[in-house]
Design a protein around this motif. Structure first.
Motif, PDB file in Angstrom:
ATOM      1  N   UNK B 109       0.841  -1.207   0.000  1.00  0.00           N
ATOM      2  CA  UNK B 109       0.000   0.000   0.000  1.00  0.00           C
ATOM      3  C   UNK B 109       0.867   1.245   0.000  1.00  0.00           C
ATOM      4  N   UNK B 111       0.970   5.154   1.257  1.00  0.00           N
ATOM      5  CA  UNK B 111       0.294   5.987   2.252  1.00  0.00           C
ATOM      6  C   UNK B 111      -0.072   7.361   1.685  1.00  0.00           C
ATOM      7  N   UNK B 112       0.387   7.662   0.479  1.00  0.00           N
ATOM      8  CA  UNK B 112       0.067   8.950  -0.151  1.00  0.00           C
ATOM      9  C   UNK B 112      -0.501   8.705  -1.539  1.00  0.00           C
ATOM     10  N   UNK B 133      -3.904   6.338   0.439  1.00  0.00           N
ATOM     11  CA  UNK B 133      -3.691   7.768   0.707  1.00  0.00           C
ATOM     12  C   UNK B 133      -4.936   8.454   1.229  1.00  0.00           C
ATOM     13  N   UNK B 138      -4.826   3.709   5.473  1.00  0.00           N
ATOM     14  CA  UNK B 138      -3.526   3.218   5.959  1.00  0.00           C
ATOM     15  C   UNK B 138      -3.706   2.456   7.263  1.00  0.00           C
ATOM     16  N   UNK B 155       4.106  -1.731   3.441  1.00  0.00           N
ATOM     17  CA  UNK B 155       4.058  -0.399   2.856  1.00  0.00           C
ATOM     18  C   UNK B 155       4.999  -0.333   1.648  1.00  0.00           C
TER      19      UNK B 155
END
Lengths: 403, 308
Positions: B109, B111-112, B133, B138, B155
């Motif tokens: 994934x 996060x942004x 994001x 998250x 991540x």
């Protein structure tokens, strides 16, 4: 929540608020979940810092910077390269007088950051007496220019420096401020900010009873009601942790006799094997000293990790130094117990296939590494008495025979 | 839960405030709240047993609101996660599909949102990359490991790029060694390292990835040094966090490797660097804007057959 003091009305920019809100959502719940979220949280807080600077929102900027520095210094996150980068950024901003006209909230956090950087610098031999004096001066200047009564709690860092240098005068100054500090705003934890350093202060002054009394007060949770929130949140607010701290201060201050008296009294606690996994070197050392030789495998893994972290600079040299001394005496004790060898991956041998060491060899290895770091620290800091500290660790064997 | 429910409450034992706009916060109110929460939860549980379609519809309408509850409540999380939807590199997936995928291979994934946009074309269909994001996503994905056993959720960070982008063959590396050295020198002033990799889509000549501390790096290296760090050896930490990955599979890069004019290579690589930054939605600094302007002029000049 890590940026919980920031409310929607405090953050004008929508994008910035969205990021602040996300950082807060990532840090709901206990500190364990905070630490689990480090891979996402650290970059997010860096981005908040960048955007806050771009938008000139100094309130968010200094608050985020101080909180990020505190977070990455937590033992489970421990991002040393980033800590250095933030320290440099702090100096850069300080010289530029950046955000000079910010409100009291941002100013207080700026002082807080200066204090934390002072503590961080104390742990590196590359930061010699001259640089430490300069950083202390910056902290004082920062406090005079931007600080308020709220910043009394930041004198924990000054106390740490005083204890390292065994500087009674500076310790007295820090203690006077800490006695006036408040610990009720969920920022300064009573145990971490007051009790732990003040135990060290009493030991420095040879006040054994006062030190014991403070430890007992925390263990019995008989502290002012408004400060008791720390027992719900802080992992340090625990009986064994507090006793570890007191004994640790004795060793680091070279107070062998006081160590003996306290250890004698608290030995029953350390005799009992711990249920939790062995992950704290000092605690393992005290348990072994009391005759608890449980979790041998886990302890060896911890010794390997301490050695690896030292080599890879993942821990500060001062922390590594004290832990190396713990392992030096630990393996000496093992040798005394008649244990012939241990399976370990150490130093450069970690790259090769060698795993078997006699306890004497392992002890010697940790002693040599500690001596190297000790010589560096003693060379950089005139008041740091490495030989005295080492003698104090060695003297623990004497108390072990009493157990 | 007031955002999607209305309830009729017997308020006989609740104490109203003087303004009659609310209730005094006391034991009775806390008890009433708990009761309402329990009733709602029991209703959701019964839906999950007897009318899953209704529960699905409810979740799709209130996706964000339910996500906000799920991050705080384990029971809600376990009940609703399978029905929540997430944006991924292979389209919208439900929590159930993600969970199944995460049992078989790692689910990544970002996060942004911007990170997701950059990474999406590179991951292809072999991996699942979630756009986390958006608010709560998250945290929801991170909680997955805590609530379900045997799942892998990781991540996607700058180290993941290094894993994703293939090493070119030794012969290709040898052919392009000069280009990499010249590029490193050309981008040294931008504090950006250069690496040769091979990746799809092949029509992308270069990929720019900002280091985790990209913003702080400029303060660390670019600003006036404080003097505190003299005597430190930072080892790896001292390397540039920002990286430009040159795509060895790209025809333009292959042609550029054959150019022998050092000045031309320098200009070309700087323009590629700016192009990669723009493609990744990164903000250009003043120095980079300057290169963009002069670099384009130089390219036109080269195109016209000489210096302008």
């Amino acid at each position: 929540m890590i940026l919980e003091s920031l409310k929607r009305r405090n953050v004008a920019d929508d994008k910035l608020w969205e990021m602040v809100d996300r950082a807060n959502h990532l840090t709901q719940g206990g500190y364990e979940s905070w630490d689990d979220n480090a891979p996402a949280l650290v970059p997010l807080m860096e981005r908040i810092l960048a955007l806050a600077r771009e938008r000139e929102d100094w309130q968010v900027y200094f608050y985020d910077m101080a909180k990020l520095f505190w977070y990455i210094r937590r033992s489970s996150v421990n991002n040393i390269p980033l800590s250095f980068k933030i320290s440099e950024m702090f100096h850069h901003d300080f010289e530029q007088r950046l955000g000079e006209s910010v409100g009291p909230f941002a100013r207080e956090w700026r002082v807080d950051l200066a204090a934390k950087i002072l503590s961080f610098y104390c742990e590196y031999p590359q930061i010699d007496d001259g640089k430490i004096a300069r950083m202390l001066q910056i902290f004082r200047e920062c406090e005079a220019r931007y600080g308020s009564d709220w910043n009394y709690g930041d004198y924990t860092s000054v106390m740490n420096l005083a204890l390292l240098n065994r500087d009674k005068e500076l310790a007295k100054e820090a203690a006077d401020k800490l006695k006036k500090a408040t610990f009720s705003d969920q920022c300064f934890c009573y145990v971490c900010t007051y009790a732990r350093p003040m135990v060290g202060y009493h030991i420095l002054y040879g006040q054994l009873e006062e030190a014991k009394e403070l430890v007992t007060r925390v263990c019995e949770q008989s502290i002012p009601l408004r400060y008791r929130w720390c027992f719900d949140q802080c992992l340090q607010a625990d009986e064994e942790e507090m006793k570890d701290i007191a004994l640790m201060h004795c060793l680091e201050l070279g107070e062998s006799e006081m160590f003996g008296k306290l250890f004698d009294e608290w030995q029953p606690l350390y005799k009992k094997p711990k249920q939790e996994k062995a992950d704290d070197t000092y605690n393992v050392f005290f348990h072994a000293l009391a005759g608890d030789w449980s979790q041998k495998k886990e302890r060896l893994l911890l010794a390997e990790q301490d050695d690896r972290d030292r080599r890879e600079h993942k821990e500060t040299p001062l922390d590594s130094l004290y832990w190396l001394l713990c392992w030096y005496v630990y393996f000496k004790m093992m040798d005394g117990n008649g244990e012939c060898s241990v399976r370990l991956l150490l130093g450069e041998d970690a790259e090769s296939s060698r795993r078997e060491y006699s306890c004497q060899e392992a002890s010697k290895y940790f002693e040599q590494q500690a001596d190297l770091l000790g010589a560096q620290m003693a060379g950089a800091r005139k008041q740091f008495d490495y030989e005295g500290v080492k003698r104090c660790f060695e003297a623990c064997l004497k108390y072990r025979s009493l157990s | 839960m007031g955002f999607f429910t209305r309830c009729i409450v017997n308020a006989e034992h609740l104490t109203p405030m003087a303004s009659r706009e609310g209730f005094a916060v006391d034991h009775a109110l806390a008890k009433a709240r708990n009761e309402i929460e329990k009733s709602l939860f029991d209703y959701f549980v019964s839906l999950s047993k007897f009318d899953v379609n209704k529960l699905k519809r409810l979740t799709s309408i209130h996706n964000v609101a339910i996500k906000s509850l799920a991050v705080e409540n384990e029971q809600i999380y376990k009940l609703f996660f399978p029905f929540l939807t997430f944006v991924t590199s292979i389209g919208d997936l439900t929590g159930f599909q993600l969970l199944e995928a995460a049992k078989r291979f790692p689910v990544y994934y970002c996060a942004e949102v911007d990170d997701f946009r950059r990474a999406r074309p590179l991951v292809g269909s072999a991996r699942v990359l979630v756009n986390a994001g958006y608010i709560y996503d998250t945290k929801l994905l991170q909680l997955l490991k805590h609530y379900f056993q045997g799942v892998r959720v990781e991540m996607f960070d700058e180290a993941s790029y290094a894993e994703l982008l293939e090493e070119p063959s030794d012969s290709r590396k040898k052919e392009m060694a000069y280009l990499v050295t010249a590029s490193s020198q050309a981008l040294d002033k931008f504090r950006c390292g250069v690496l040769l990799r091979q990746f799809e889509p092949a029509d992308v000549p270069a990929l720019y990835v900002a280091g985790a501390d990209g913003f702080l790096d400029s303060s660390f290296w670019g600003g006036k040094a404080s003097g505190f760090l003299e005597g430190f050896d930072f080892g790896d930490a001292g390397g540039y966090g920002n990286k430009l990955y040159l795509n060895a599979a790209n025809p333009l890069i292959q042609r550029l490797a054959r150019v022998e004019d050092a000045e031309m290579t320098e200009h070309m690589i700087q323009v590629l660097y700016i192009h990669a930054m723009l493609a990744g939605h990164y903000t250009l600094s003043e120095r980079e804007m300057e290169v963009l302007n002069t670099g384009l002029m130089k390219l036109i000049g080269y195109g016209l057959g000489g210096e302008i």
